[in-house]
Scaffold this motif. Sequence first.
Motif, PDB file in Angstrom:
ATOM      1  N   LEU A 197      42.740   6.977  88.729  1.00  0.00           N
ATOM      2  CA  LEU A 197      43.788   7.613  89.789  1.00  0.00           C
ATOM      3  C   LEU A 197      44.576   8.220  89.030  1.00  0.00           C
ATOM      4  CD1 LEU A 197      44.617   4.553  91.850  1.00  0.00           C
ATOM      5  CD2 LEU A 197      43.013   6.298  92.542  1.00  0.00           C
ATOM      6  N   PRO A 198      44.574   9.846  89.182  1.00  0.00           N
ATOM      7  CA  PRO A 198      45.703  10.707  88.656  1.00  0.00           C
ATOM      8  C   PRO A 198      46.708  10.803  89.313  1.00  0.00           C
ATOM      9  CG  PRO A 198      43.818  11.944  89.555  1.00  0.00           C
ATOM     10  CD  PRO A 198      43.493  10.526  89.907  1.00  0.00           C
ATOM     11  N   ASP A 199      47.744  11.102  88.903  1.00  0.00           N
ATOM     12  CA  ASP A 199      49.053  11.137  89.676  1.00  0.00           C
ATOM     13  C   ASP A 199      48.745  12.209  90.827  1.00  0.00           C
ATOM     14  OD1 ASP A 199      50.760   9.270  88.505  1.00  0.00           O
ATOM     15  OD2 ASP A 199      51.143  10.801  86.910  1.00  0.00           O
ATOM     16  N   PRO A 200      49.262  12.111  91.837  1.00  0.00           N
ATOM     17  CA  PRO A 200      49.047  13.050  93.082  1.00  0.00           C
ATOM     18  C   PRO A 200      50.043  14.399  92.763  1.00  0.00           C
ATOM     19  CG  PRO A 200      49.975  11.187  94.023  1.00  0.00           C
ATOM     20  CD  PRO A 200      49.767  10.908  92.348  1.00  0.00           C
ATOM     21  N   THR A 201      49.991  15.043  91.768  1.00  0.00           N
ATOM     22  CA  THR A 201      50.537  16.096  91.551  1.00  0.00           C
ATOM     23  C   THR A 201      49.954  17.192  92.377  1.00  0.00           C
ATOM     24  OG1 THR A 201      49.282  17.149  89.877  1.00  0.00           O
ATOM     25  CG2 THR A 201      51.237  15.571  89.111  1.00  0.00           C
ATOM     26  N   ALA A 202      50.935  18.226  92.618  1.00  0.00           N
ATOM     27  CA  ALA A 202      50.683  19.444  93.460  1.00  0.00           C
ATOM     28  C   ALA A 202      49.437  20.001  93.103  1.00  0.00           C
ATOM     29  CB  ALA A 202      51.973  20.368  93.449  1.00  0.00           C
ATOM     30  N   GLY A 203      49.626  20.080  91.666  1.00  0.00           N
ATOM     31  CA  GLY A 203      48.154  21.039  91.177  1.00  0.00           C
ATOM     32  C   GLY A 203      47.005  19.995  91.442  1.00  0.00           C
ATOM     33  N   PHE A 204      47.022  18.923  91.281  1.00  0.00           N
ATOM     34  CA  PHE A 204      45.766  17.990  91.474  1.00  0.00           C
ATOM     35  C   PHE A 204      45.394  18.144  93.030  1.00  0.00           C
ATOM     36  CE2 PHE A 204      44.632  13.838  93.129  1.00  0.00           C
ATOM     37  CZ  PHE A 204      43.338  13.580  92.632  1.00  0.00           C
TER      38      PHE A 204
END
Lengths: 89, 896
Positions: free
Chosen positions: B583-590
């Motif tokens: 689970l990656p952080d839901p950053t804008a880039g991701f």
Amino acid sequence: MKRPLFLAPQTYRQRRLRDAARILPVLAAFLLILPMLWGDEASDIRQTGSDGIYLFVVWFLLIVSAALLARRLSSEPDGVDAASPKDKK
Amino acid sequence: MPFNLLVVAALAYVISLFCVAFVVERRAEIGAAGWLRSPLVYTLSLSVYCTAWTFYGAVGYAARSGLEFLTIYLGPTIVFVGWWWVLRKLVRIGRQHRVTSIADLISSRYGKSNLLGVIVTVMCVMAATPYIALQLQSVTLSFGVFASATTDGWAKPNGDVTSIWVTAGLAVFTILFGTRNLDANEQHTGVVTAIAVEAVVKLVALVAVGCFVVWGIADGPRDILARIDASEMANWHMKPSRWTGLIFLSAAAVICLPRMFQVLVVENSDERHLATASWAFPLYVMIMSLFVVPIAVVGLELMPEGANPDLFVLTLPLAQGQGGLAMLAFLGGFSSATSMVIVASIALATMVSNHIVMPFWLSLRPAKAVPGDVRRLILLSRRLSIGAILALGYAYYKVSGGSEALASIGLISFVGVAQILPAMLGGLFWRGATRVGAVLGLCFGFAIWGYTLFLPSFGAEAALSAQVMTEGPFGITWLRPQALFGVTGMDPLIHALFWSITLNTLIFCAGSLVSFPSPVERVQGAAFVNAFDAEPGGGQGWTAQGEAGAEDLLVMAQRILGDDEALGFFEAQAVMQGKVGYLPDPTAGFIEQLERRLAGAVGAATAHAMISQIVGRTAVSVEDLMAVANEAAQIMEYSAKLEEQQDALTRSARQLRDANDKLTQLSVQKDAFLSQISHELRTPMTSIRAFSEILTEGDLPPELVTKYGLVIHQETKRLTRLLDDLLDLSVLESGTVQLNLDLSSLRSMIDAALQSASHTRPERSFVIHRDLPGEEVFLRTDSDRLTQVFINLISNARKYCDSDAPELRISVRRKGGRVTVDFIDNGSGIPKDKQSLIFEKFARLTDQTKAGGAGLGLAICREVMANLGGTISYLPGQWGGAFRVTLPLRLEKPKA
């Protein structure tokens, strides 16, 4: 964005090569539309044999020039595209 | 040839193609695609442009209209030779944005608008329908030609039954081929390779028939040229409007046809392949058309009167007893038809499922987490779409009667898809192109196409009544379908092309000029137009959400991409963020990466909508932009304020520094004065004490007593004067001084002052310059105090003027209600650094004891002048020491 006034010969060549690649379709369109102007003004009847030979010769020459240009253009280093003058305002 | 043999051959061919596709996909899965993804395969796959229409129809076209058939190949040649202009950009954008179809491209460019996706999809399906019908027709015809020769084996079914079977067979074949799985980026390596194989088959077949005609029937090229000149094809009619119009049309179609877009952009695995295709594809179509005229000429010569020239490729070898060659030709034509139908229906099914079925389904289930297996839903919708598209093609074939020449059907389809061209090129090269303009242009162009070309193609009385055709709707003659606005002299096809493209472009431009694009549209427009400037770096403005968002996203991604692929993608992203787990952080880039990935499977608009459902907001809104702009403005304002404050601080710091300098100097002066005053006090006190002691001892001669008494008296007077001065100053400063106002002449005051001051250093002789007429001024003021100021100034001049021939000029001037009196001597004046100090108490410029004063004189002057409502100041820039006294002519309101 300011671009340099003078370029290294190689870069200069590549730019002109791209110009050639852009001019080629214009030349192609001209040569392929040219037969319209042949023959009598009054009639639209043309010779199939000679017109066909002309068109196929032009076609073949276009393919050869496109092949030569494509070879030279695709051997360019990557990333040069980014500086392509066409796409910059 | 027996019909059953023919069917077996066709089936065997299809099965072998299926095996090729299967093996290739296997190899691609284990990462051994290798040469399968070479420029050669890419170029050959582009040959879906050459359909059964080319294979059979070109000969018929040539037999009817001479060299005009070449226009269909010359247009694409111009486009490919000019790849640097359009194709390169198209492919780059397609790869950057993982475009899945031409509808996806248009929808993505104009702000991921699904409305545009739907419009383009509907247009493409409608335009492709005649084309698919054309393929069905040609396959049915070729079956008919072959099977009619013999009666053994199965009985030859009639055309209707054949066409149904062909349709069903193609549907099954396409479903098996194209929708076996859902690729992440919508690429079908196996299908593409099978198409490439088919390209080789049709090229070989046509070249084989051509060689047989040129060297087998005729006697080489020279003989063929002679036969051309001798035949009825020796002359052909060159119509300039058709010649240029058709070249333009085919050039537009080669980039706008959904199937061409599929192989050209979507299936492109390497941009460099385009460079090879730029010359190899024109070469391919040139070879394909090289033998068309010879076959047509020889066919016309040898075949019986009334034979269908569309089938010469097949019937000519058959009539010459070349069964094997005819079989090859049959397979070539079959290849052309199947490859076109497969790719076209895959492309159309992708569009239908991504732009119609999925958005519809999403709107039905607006729940946040996506339930159910989306993959299966997508595959199912694609399979159904393929079936539906082929059924439509079959319906068109039945309705139009299948009797028309192949070429004209193909051209109707071309004009339909060419309507996409303005919106597409505008989107690629013009940032000002907007969604509204695109929608209007597309709809209008499409409507004109339908009215002037598509509906009339069903034949008289089928869709439009004969009356409408000849007299126009409601009798309005300038709205006749084939003579719009009274333009009657044009060929119907060119007429439709001219009006639809012209009005389409005009309305597209006008709509774009007057409308205002949304923020997403502008971001996308910039990303498309400046595709070569840089990799698009976001700008979608997804905002980071909580951890829960990531899990929801994973669930959704798994359902679209498949478990392994989604998990792999999430893990890789998590690693890139430096996290462990899935689970990656839901950053804008991701989120943007994920959106691109999903867009590769379901299209940009749908992917955007699905992510919006989970992340909970749709990209940048105008409010966000405004907020950003406001923030920037605030920051600027704030920094301007800071700057201002800093300036103020600098200023006050400078003032403080000045004040501090002054204070320090004063403190030094004060110390000096204290020692001076104690000395001044002490000196008389010492003598007073000494003499009074002597006097108290007595026994002194009286003259000495008198003398000592006098000394004591004088010293006491000095002390008193000093103390008087101090007292005077303190009274003046506290403002409690009593002024005695009277009217007196300035001249008499100066006279008195000069008289008094002459006692100071009487040994020095001063030259006094006076301005006697000017001094005739009567002032209402305290004359005693003012005289005191004058005395002070004059005696200062006498004391400190260091000139050998001292001079003093007293000049008087009246200005308004005020009088200025200047006292200017010819000494060296007061140095600049001391000028600010001289009016302070205890200020002494020199340690010269000869001055003898306590340094209170000027301080008293200043206080006196302040009490008299005037000022006293040092006048710099004269030739010597100069003081200016300014006072009112009439002091109106005495203090106290």
